[in-house]
Design a protein around this motif. Structure first.
Motif, mmCIF file in Angstrom:
data_model
loop_
_atom_site.group_PDB
_atom_site.id
_atom_site.type_symbol
_atom_site.label_atom_id
_atom_site.label_comp_id
_atom_site.label_asym_id
_atom_site.label_seq_id
_atom_site.Cartn_x
_atom_site.Cartn_y
_atom_site.Cartn_z
ATOM 1 N N VAL A 209 38.901 11.880 36.025
ATOM 2 C CA VAL A 209 38.551 12.765 37.265
ATOM 3 C C VAL A 209 38.853 14.367 36.914
ATOM 4 N N GLN A 210 37.914 15.080 37.040
ATOM 5 C CA GLN A 210 37.861 16.642 36.101
ATOM 6 C C GLN A 210 37.054 17.539 37.637
ATOM 7 N N VAL A 211 38.184 18.879 37.744
ATOM 8 C CA VAL A 211 37.739 19.632 38.598
ATOM 9 C C VAL A 211 36.385 20.881 37.812
ATOM 10 N N THR A 212 34.931 20.290 37.859
ATOM 11 C CA THR A 212 34.123 21.303 37.940
ATOM 12 C C THR A 212 34.340 22.942 38.159
ATOM 13 N N GLN A 213 34.751 22.434 39.250
ATOM 14 C CA GLN A 213 34.777 24.142 39.759
ATOM 15 C C GLN A 213 35.437 24.674 40.985
ATOM 16 N N LEU A 214 36.547 25.016 41.289
ATOM 17 C CA LEU A 214 37.340 26.068 41.937
ATOM 18 C C LEU A 214 36.729 27.017 41.947
ATOM 19 N N GLY A 215 36.601 27.809 43.175
ATOM 20 C CA GLY A 215 35.837 29.477 43.522
ATOM 21 C C GLY A 215 36.852 30.088 44.831
ATOM 22 N N VAL A 216 36.981 30.835 44.581
ATOM 23 C CA VAL A 216 37.985 31.713 45.440
ATOM 24 C C VAL A 216 37.313 33.414 45.315
ATOM 25 N N PHE A 220 32.631 41.292 51.145
ATOM 26 C CA PHE A 220 33.324 42.218 51.458
ATOM 27 C C PHE A 220 32.058 42.949 52.784
ATOM 28 N N HIS A 221 32.218 43.756 53.216
ATOM 29 C CA HIS A 221 31.270 44.267 54.188
ATOM 30 C C HIS A 221 32.140 45.391 55.198
ATOM 31 N N TYR A 222 31.747 46.802 55.623
ATOM 32 C CA TYR A 222 31.457 47.557 55.402
ATOM 33 C C TYR A 222 31.493 49.010 55.979
ATOM 34 N N ASP A 223 31.010 49.663 56.688
ATOM 35 C CA ASP A 223 30.312 51.169 56.620
ATOM 36 C C ASP A 223 29.491 50.963 56.180
ATOM 37 N N ASN A 224 27.833 49.796 56.216
ATOM 38 C CA ASN A 224 27.171 49.279 54.782
ATOM 39 C C ASN A 224 27.315 49.153 53.577
ATOM 40 N N VAL A 225 28.824 49.513 53.303
ATOM 41 C CA VAL A 225 29.292 49.184 52.124
ATOM 42 C C VAL A 225 29.080 47.666 51.619
ATOM 43 N N ARG A 226 29.020 47.176 50.474
ATOM 44 C CA ARG A 226 28.859 45.631 50.183
ATOM 45 C C ARG A 226 29.304 45.017 49.479
ATOM 46 N N ALA A 227 30.143 44.549 49.240
ATOM 47 C CA ALA A 227 30.529 43.720 47.658
ATOM 48 C C ALA A 227 30.807 42.481 47.987
ATOM 49 N N ARG A 228 31.342 41.546 47.012
ATOM 50 C CA ARG A 228 30.661 40.007 46.898
ATOM 51 C C ARG A 228 31.484 39.713 45.460
ATOM 52 N N LEU A 229 32.394 38.891 45.508
ATOM 53 C CA LEU A 229 32.669 38.445 44.203
ATOM 54 C C LEU A 229 33.440 36.903 44.384
ATOM 55 N N MET A 230 33.270 35.625 43.430
ATOM 56 C CA MET A 230 32.917 34.096 43.650
ATOM 57 C C MET A 230 34.110 33.884 42.548
ATOM 58 N N THR A 231 35.331 33.799 41.996
ATOM 59 C CA THR A 231 36.078 33.593 41.251
ATOM 60 C C THR A 231 35.650 31.638 40.535
ATOM 61 N N GLN A 232 35.473 31.181 39.125
ATOM 62 C CA GLN A 232 35.526 30.391 38.698
ATOM 63 C C GLN A 232 35.977 29.305 38.102
ATOM 64 N N PHE A 233 37.330 28.631 37.882
ATOM 65 C CA PHE A 233 37.837 27.543 37.565
ATOM 66 C C PHE A 233 37.442 26.965 37.169
#
Length: 579
Positions: A209-216, A220-233
């Protein structure tokens, strides 16, 4: 017409009521005033002449005539055609997490489709926000019709590579969080004694049994500014960087800097056309159709065309939504799934996504000009990846409620640096890639269950896209003498799979899958494993000598040899979660 007749009657009743309530009190006040004043000189009047009107009564009569004219105007307009409903501008929703399954597809503005991952480009909140702002600004000069959000006219959660979640339970105006978990148990019928599986970018350990991926992370989105973050453990944080050879060029350990990030970018949304996004950082490539995240896909182990092509790019992209049906996305990237550059030339690419209706999706990815062979400047790579997905059956009322298929074809080659695209010639041996994969999926009982059958095939002489087996800790940068990737080395492989999914909620998938994979050369891990008896020994790029020998030549008499087989059969069982 009936409505205006009723309106006319109501207006007349109101006029009579207004006259009674206004004139009578006025007359009473006038009588009181006359009683308090000294009597005026009597004036003789003709018995047949009407009594003179007061100023107040004349004003009331004028008002009644004006109201009657207004009623007549309304009656005349009742015969003109009513404005069609389709000409009315509908308000643009501000949340991208609404389900569109029950919305009409011919409206001028529809609720956006569910947030995806991202193969398809998810509808970002900045698109809706920008449209809403434009509508608000246009109020002073008359309301402007809001432009429809791209790909929001239908529900595309049936696509492979798209998350099937239709809403986020934690969505806010500023941030849409995302949590992913991928836990699996892989039963390998070869029973490798070191539990190590090679030749896959999704499956790595056997009979555990293995954890292939855990992502958190999230958007983010405000005033036309955007960002994305996705971790991988989990395993992805180790296995994905080891397939990238670019960190071995230069300093600062790029593989360590990025290993816990699967997506990380920032950008801006421009309110032009149907939206333009400019992002810089690490973003998903979707060359090969399938998503990097297993939850989004129809199968756990995709075929070679998908598994051996990039999952991410590090660079800049511009997403141009010229219409609600079409996206054009150029790339400027460091290289072919690489954190840095392999040599002195970056790569460029282009993605075109077209969805003319709710049952068809056409995707094309093109890549060119990158020098992506480590320490081999002048070797240029070209690749084309094209997919089509069709939902050919959709009857929610039936037990078999939906059916769709996907077809992907890839071609590519390298030239220069001792190899040739055209074939074996004076410029060098042929270095090319040719492959396809096809899948068919059936959904049952209102999408609670699904069955997917499919597979594919590749031919990659030169092995420049073949995943290197992890023999004695070998990586893409180190290479291994046990499985060479020299110009002209042959490699042909094919696979088939069957996948059964149980989806009691939109946020979880229980998956059972059988895979059969085969190659024309020994490639898959056998029962003896790919790890020397005492663990990883010496340099991964060197042969490992048997005990008692200080030098070895590759013969079984003095050299340890990994157990590589031409076939592999696996049973993959996984629990996949996404919020």
């Amino acid at each position: 017409m009936r409505t205006f007749n009723q309106t006319r009657k109501i207006l007349r009743l109101l006029l009579v009521a207004m006259l009674c309530t206004t004139v009578i009190p006025f007359r009473s006040v006038a009588d009181d005033k006359e009683a308090s004043n000294p009597p005026a000189k009597p004036v003789s009047a003709k018995p047949d002449s009407p009594a003179p009107l007061t100023a107040r009564e004349r004003w009331m009569l004028d008002r009644m005539e004006q109201l009657e004219k207004r009623v007549a105007e309304l009656e005349s307009k009742s015969n003109s055609p009513v404005t069609p409903a389709t000409e009315i501008s509908l308000p643009q929703p501000t949340s991208p997490n609404l389900s569109t399954s029950s919305l009409p597809t011919d409206a001028t503005s529809a609720a956006p489709a569910a947030v995806a991952s991202t193969n398809v480009i998810p509808t970002d909140k900045t698109v809706a926000l920008g449209t809403a702002q434009a509508t608000e600004k246009g109020k002073s000069g008359g309301a402007k019709a809001a432009k429809a959000e791209p790909f929001a006219f239908a529900d595309f959660t049936w696509l492979t590579g798209n998350a099937r979640t239709k809403e986020s339970p934690m969505d806010t105006k500023f941030f849409t969080p995302e949590i992913r978990a991928d836990v699996d148990y892989i039963y390998d019928f070869n029973h490798p004694k070191d539990n190590s599986i090679g030749g896959s970018s999704e499956v790595f350990r056997a009979n555990e049994v293995q954890v292939t991926q855990l992502g958190v992370g999230g958007d983010f989105h405000y005033d036309n500014v955007r960002a994305r973050l996705m971790t991988q453990f989990g395993l992805y944080s180790q296995t994905t960087p080891r397939n990238d050879a670019s960190p071995s060029r230069g300093q600062w350990n790029l593989d360590n800097a990025y290993r816990y990030l699967s997506e990380a970018y920032g950008g801006y949304h421009f309110n032009v056309l149907h939206g333009i996004n400019v992002d810089a950082g690490i973003f998903m490539s979707y060359v090969g159709l399938f998503s990097y995240y297993q939850f989004d896909n129809w199968t756990y182990q995709p075929s070679y065309v998908s598994s051996n092509t990039p999952w991410f790019f590090n660079g800049v992209r511009v997403q141009m939504f010229s219409t609600e049906h079409l996206k054009i996305e150029p790339w400027f990237v460091n290289g072919w799934q690489s954190y840095g550059r392999f040599n002195n030339r970056p790569g460029v690419g282009l993605q075109i996504l077209w969805r003319p209706n709710g049952w068809l999706s056409v995707l094309g990815n093109q890549y060119a000009l990158g020098e992506d062979a480590l320490n081999t400047p002048g070797r240029i790579r070209y690749h084309t990846d094209d997919s089509i997905q069709i939902k050919y059956y959709d009857h929610p009322e039936n037990f078999l409620n939906k059916a769709a298929f996907s077809l992907t074809g890839d071609m590519g080659c390298e030239h220069g640096g001792g190899v040739s695209c055209a074939g074996n010639s004076a410029k060098g041996p042929k270095q090319s890639f040719l492959g396809y994969m096809v899948y068919n999926r059936l959904w049952f009982d209102r999408d609670k269950y699904a069955l997917t059958l499919g597979g594919g095939k590749i031919n990659n002489p030169g092995r420049y896209l073949v995943l290197l087996p992890p023999i004695n800790g070998a990586t893409a940068a180190s290479g291994t003498p046990y499985f060479t990737e020299n110009p002209g080395d042959p490699y042909k492989a094919w696979d088939v799979s069957g996948t059964f999914d149980w989806m009691p909620s939109q946020y979880i998938t229980f998956r059972w899958e059988y895979n059969h994979r085969a190659a024309n050369v020994p490639y898959f891990t056998g029962s003896g494993g790919v790890t020397p008896p005492g663990g990883n020994t010496g340099k991964p790029s060197s042969l490992v000598c048997l005990s008692g020998f200080t030098t070895c030549d590759g013969s079984p008499a003095n050299t340890w040899l990994p157990d590589l087989r031409k076939t592999e059969n696996r049973l993959n069982m996984a629990i996949l979660v996404k919020f």
